[in-house]
Design a protein around this motif. Structure first.
Motif, PDB file in Angstrom:
ATOM      1  N   ARG A 103       0.861  -1.175   0.000  1.00 17.72           N
ATOM      2  CA  ARG A 103       0.000   0.000   0.000  1.00 17.72           C
ATOM      3  C   ARG A 103       0.905   1.234   0.000  1.00 17.72           C
ATOM      4  NH1 ARG A 103      -1.440  -4.132   2.487  1.00 17.72           N
ATOM      5  NH2 ARG A 103      -0.003  -3.644   4.187  1.00 17.72           N
ATOM      6  N   ILE A 104       0.758   2.060  -1.037  1.00 18.89           N
ATOM      7  CA  ILE A 104       1.663   3.200  -1.225  1.00 18.89           C
ATOM      8  C   ILE A 104       0.844   4.449  -1.496  1.00 18.89           C
ATOM      9  CG2 ILE A 104       3.539   4.157  -2.629  1.00 18.89           C
ATOM     10  CD1 ILE A 104       4.358   1.282  -3.293  1.00 18.89           C
ATOM     11  N   SER A 105       1.131   5.514  -0.764  1.00 20.01           N
ATOM     12  CA  SER A 105       0.463   6.785  -1.007  1.00 20.01           C
ATOM     13  C   SER A 105       0.978   7.419  -2.288  1.00 20.01           C
ATOM     14  CB  SER A 105       0.711   7.738   0.170  1.00 20.01           C
ATOM     15  OG  SER A 105       0.276   9.043  -0.154  1.00 20.01           O
ATOM     16  N   GLY A 106       0.054   8.025  -3.031  1.00 21.65           N
ATOM     17  CA  GLY A 106       0.461   8.737  -4.235  1.00 21.65           C
ATOM     18  C   GLY A 106       1.243  10.006  -3.923  1.00 21.65           C
ATOM     19  N   ALA A 107       1.114  10.517  -2.700  1.00 17.55           N
ATOM     20  CA  ALA A 107       1.845  11.727  -2.298  1.00 17.55           C
ATOM     21  C   ALA A 107       3.187  11.340  -1.693  1.00 17.55           C
ATOM     22  CB  ALA A 107       1.022  12.535  -1.312  1.00 17.55           C
ATOM     23  N   THR A 108       3.996  10.595  -2.464  1.00 14.95           N
ATOM     24  CA  THR A 108       5.320  10.173  -2.029  1.00 14.95           C
ATOM     25  C   THR A 108       6.325  10.474  -3.134  1.00 14.95           C
ATOM     26  OG1 THR A 108       4.774   7.948  -2.829  1.00 14.95           O
ATOM     27  CG2 THR A 108       4.594   8.317  -0.469  1.00 14.95           C
ATOM     28  N   THR A 109       7.604  10.450  -2.761  1.00 15.45           N
ATOM     29  CA  THR A 109       8.674  10.707  -3.719  1.00 15.45           C
ATOM     30  C   THR A 109       9.713   9.600  -3.624  1.00 15.45           C
ATOM     31  OG1 THR A 109       8.392  13.103  -3.557  1.00 15.45           O
ATOM     32  CG2 THR A 109      10.475  12.315  -4.435  1.00 15.45           C
ATOM     33  N   PHE A 110      10.058   9.016  -4.773  1.00 17.96           N
ATOM     34  CA  PHE A 110      11.124   8.017  -4.851  1.00 17.96           C
ATOM     35  C   PHE A 110      12.175   8.544  -5.822  1.00 17.96           C
ATOM     36  CE2 PHE A 110       7.271   5.143  -4.323  1.00 17.96           C
ATOM     37  CZ  PHE A 110       7.419   5.054  -2.951  1.00 17.96           C
ATOM     38  N   SER A 111      13.387   8.726  -5.339  1.00 23.66           N
ATOM     39  CA  SER A 111      14.442   9.258  -6.196  1.00 23.66           C
ATOM     40  C   SER A 111      15.682   8.394  -6.115  1.00 23.66           C
ATOM     41  CB  SER A 111      14.786  10.704  -5.803  1.00 23.66           C
ATOM     42  OG  SER A 111      15.456  10.732  -4.555  1.00 23.66           O
ATOM     43  N   GLY A 112      16.492   8.450  -7.179  1.00 23.13           N
ATOM     44  CA  GLY A 112      17.770   7.760  -7.217  1.00 23.13           C
ATOM     45  C   GLY A 112      18.886   8.763  -7.445  1.00 23.13           C
ATOM     46  N   ARG A 113      20.059   8.456  -6.984  1.00 22.22           N
ATOM     47  CA  ARG A 113      21.207   9.358  -7.107  1.00 22.22           C
ATOM     48  C   ARG A 113      21.595   9.492  -8.574  1.00 22.22           C
ATOM     49  NH1 ARG A 113      27.151   8.283  -6.084  1.00 22.22           N
ATOM     50  NH2 ARG A 113      28.078  10.335  -5.632  1.00 22.22           N
ATOM     51  N   ALA A 114      21.373  10.676  -9.134  1.00 24.84           N
ATOM     52  CA  ALA A 114      21.566  10.888 -10.567  1.00 24.84           C
ATOM     53  C   ALA A 114      23.027  10.820 -10.987  1.00 24.84           C
ATOM     54  CB  ALA A 114      20.975  12.241 -10.961  1.00 24.84           C
ATOM     55  N   SER A 115      23.950  11.156 -10.079  1.00 28.58           N
ATOM     56  CA  SER A 115      25.361  11.219 -10.453  1.00 28.58           C
ATOM     57  C   SER A 115      26.053   9.858 -10.441  1.00 28.58           C
ATOM     58  CB  SER A 115      26.107  12.167  -9.505  1.00 28.58           C
ATOM     59  OG  SER A 115      25.985  11.726  -8.160  1.00 28.58           O
ATOM     60  N   SER A 116      25.346   8.811 -10.019  1.00 27.54           N
ATOM     61  CA  SER A 116      25.940   7.483  -9.966  1.00 27.54           C
ATOM     62  C   SER A 116      25.975   6.845 -11.353  1.00 27.54           C
ATOM     63  CB  SER A 116      25.138   6.588  -9.013  1.00 27.54           C
ATOM     64  OG  SER A 116      25.652   5.272  -9.010  1.00 27.54           O
ATOM     65  N   GLN A 117      27.029   6.076 -11.621  1.00 30.51           N
ATOM     66  CA  GLN A 117      27.141   5.363 -12.892  1.00 30.51           C
ATOM     67  C   GLN A 117      26.189   4.170 -12.941  1.00 30.51           C
ATOM     68  OE1 GLN A 117      29.012   6.449 -15.471  1.00 30.51           O
ATOM     69  NE2 GLN A 117      29.513   8.219 -14.203  1.00 30.51           N
ATOM     70  N   GLN A 118      25.840   3.643 -11.774  1.00 30.66           N
ATOM     71  CA  GLN A 118      24.969   2.473 -11.685  1.00 30.66           C
ATOM     72  C   GLN A 118      23.606   2.897 -11.149  1.00 30.66           C
ATOM     73  OE1 GLN A 118      26.642  -0.664  -9.364  1.00 30.66           O
ATOM     74  NE2 GLN A 118      24.938  -2.078  -9.685  1.00 30.66           N
ATOM     75  N   ALA A 119      22.551   2.336 -11.692  1.00 37.23           N
ATOM     76  CA  ALA A 119      21.199   2.695 -11.258  1.00 37.23           C
ATOM     77  C   ALA A 119      20.990   2.353  -9.787  1.00 37.23           C
ATOM     78  CB  ALA A 119      20.171   1.969 -12.118  1.00 37.23           C
ATOM     79  N   ALA A 120      20.384   3.273  -9.056  1.00 41.48           N
ATOM     80  CA  ALA A 120      20.037   3.021  -7.671  1.00 41.48           C
ATOM     81  C   ALA A 120      18.882   2.018  -7.617  1.00 41.48           C
ATOM     82  CB  ALA A 120      19.645   4.320  -6.988  1.00 41.48           C
ATOM     83  N   GLN A 121      18.852   1.226  -6.541  1.00 40.21           N
ATOM     84  CA  GLN A 121      17.848   0.162  -6.456  1.00 40.21           C
ATOM     85  C   GLN A 121      17.050   0.266  -5.168  1.00 40.21           C
ATOM     86  OE1 GLN A 121      19.358  -3.875  -6.604  1.00 40.21           O
ATOM     87  NE2 GLN A 121      17.465  -4.613  -7.524  1.00 40.21           N
ATOM     88  N   LEU A 122      15.722   0.305  -5.322  1.00 41.51           N
ATOM     89  CA  LEU A 122      14.803   0.269  -4.196  1.00 41.51           C
ATOM     90  C   LEU A 122      14.095  -1.076  -4.215  1.00 41.51           C
ATOM     91  CD1 LEU A 122      13.095   1.463  -1.875  1.00 41.51           C
ATOM     92  CD2 LEU A 122      11.619   2.509  -3.618  1.00 41.51           C
ATOM     93  N   ILE A 123      14.271  -1.847  -3.149  1.00 40.39           N
ATOM     94  CA  ILE A 123      13.648  -3.163  -3.032  1.00 40.39           C
ATOM     95  C   ILE A 123      12.563  -3.080  -1.962  1.00 40.39           C
ATOM     96  CG2 ILE A 123      13.989  -5.597  -2.488  1.00 40.39           C
ATOM     97  CD1 ILE A 123      16.884  -5.293  -3.400  1.00 40.39           C
ATOM     98  N   VAL A 124      11.340  -3.407  -2.350  1.00 44.16           N
ATOM     99  CA  VAL A 124      10.199  -3.344  -1.437  1.00 44.16           C
ATOM    100  C   VAL A 124       9.626  -4.749  -1.297  1.00 44.16           C
ATOM    101  CG1 VAL A 124       7.952  -2.290  -0.982  1.00 44.16           C
ATOM    102  CG2 VAL A 124       9.709  -0.997  -2.221  1.00 44.16           C
ATOM    103  N   GLY A 125       9.573  -5.246  -0.065  1.00 42.99           N
ATOM    104  CA  GLY A 125       9.097  -6.598   0.186  1.00 42.99           C
ATOM    105  C   GLY A 125       7.593  -6.712   0.174  1.00 42.99           C
ATOM    106  N   ASN A 126       7.091  -7.839   0.656  1.00 40.30           N
ATOM    107  CA  ASN A 126       5.655  -8.093   0.705  1.00 40.30           C
ATOM    108  C   ASN A 126       4.995  -7.340   1.863  1.00 40.30           C
ATOM    109  OD1 ASN A 126       5.219 -10.140  -1.436  1.00 40.30           O
ATOM    110  ND2 ASN A 126       6.602 -11.381  -0.196  1.00 40.30           N
ATOM    111  N   ASN A 127       3.744  -6.912   1.638  1.00 37.13           N
ATOM    112  CA  ASN A 127       2.912  -6.340   2.687  1.00 37.13           C
ATOM    113  C   ASN A 127       3.583  -5.132   3.340  1.00 37.13           C
ATOM    114  OD1 ASN A 127       0.664  -6.142   4.420  1.00 37.13           O
ATOM    115  ND2 ASN A 127       1.660  -7.411   5.974  1.00 37.13           N
TER     116      ASN A 127
END
Length: 239
Positions: A103-127
């Motif tokens: 369950r995720i609110s639409g009024a949230t912000t998810f960002s990744g570090r733009a200056s990194s050569q490798q994509a940032a990773q957000l891992i979200v588990g169950n429930n």
């Protein structure tokens, strides 16, 4: 030209000593403040109708618009996702791995570090719950275990966005690798309202962090922590 005329007219109505201006101003004010007589049964019915219409409209948008758009930017099954209140703000350079029953609110912000050569990773588990106005800024990795609860206005800061050196900041240079760190919330962690978690922190399984706390160092499993910076208050007894 028309906007200047309207502005001058407003000034005349507000400040002129002319009886005409005062009468017109008074009349317009009465129109602005006009309201229907209070009829409780009617107003209550209108309010219920409003809730019904807005709820139906919101559900249609959620099912057929916001949720498909958000899932298109994630990896993983993301079954039974409940995305409420719109579409989260998503930064570029971020890979989101989303499990089921979240369950995720639409009024949230998810960002990744733009200056990194490798994509940032957000891992979200169950429930997992991610509440209103929460920001998750991923440096390299932010991992949320199963059954994690993140209340409103929390901030997970995997990277600061700017270097410490003032001259480098003024030059628009990015933060340095030394300022970036992974953030790990193990299973069953609960962040109460307004908690901030800094880079390089791991919070152990089942730990609860009290509202308004700032977590600057890792916390063990199964404790209640609070304060700025957050410290262990007591162990949480298991039932």
């Amino acid at each position: 030209m028309s906007s200047m005329f309207l502005h001058q007219t407003k000034l005349w109505l507000k400040h002129s000593e002319s009886p005409l201006a005062k009468n017109v101003f008074s009349f317009l004010k009465r129109i602005r403040l006009f309201q229907l007589p209070k009829i409780p049964a009617l107003f209550s019915a209108l309010y219920r109708l409003h809730l019904l219409i807005s709820g139906l409209f919101g559900s249609v948008l959620r099912i057929f618009w916001w949720t498909p758009l958000f899932r298109s930017k994630t990896q993983g099954p993301s079954k039974n996702l409940y995305l409420y209140g719109g579409m989260p703000l998503l930064g570029e350079g971020l890979v989101i791995q989303l499990a089921n029953q979240c369950r995720i609110s639409g009024a949230t912000t998810f960002s990744g570090r733009a200056s990194s050569q490798q994509a940032a990773q957000l891992i979200v588990g169950n429930n997992v719950d991610i509440g209103w106005q929460t920001t998750i800024a991923v440096g390299r990795l932010v991992s949320l275990g199963n059954n994690v609860r993140i209340a409103g206005r929390c901030f997970i800061a995997g990277y600061p966005g700017h270097p410490l050196d003032a001259k480098q900041r003024a030059a628009g240079l990015p933060d340095t690798e030394e300022q970036v760190g992974d953030v790990i919330l193990e299973d069953d962690v609960w962040l109460a309202t307004g908690v901030s978690v800094m880079a390089g922190v791991t919070i152990g399984k089942g730990t609860v962090v009290a509202a308004g706390s700032v977590v600057t160092k890792s916390l063990p499993a199964g404790v209640l922590a609070a304060g700025v910076p957050a410290k262990v208050i007591k162990a949480i007894e298991e039932n």
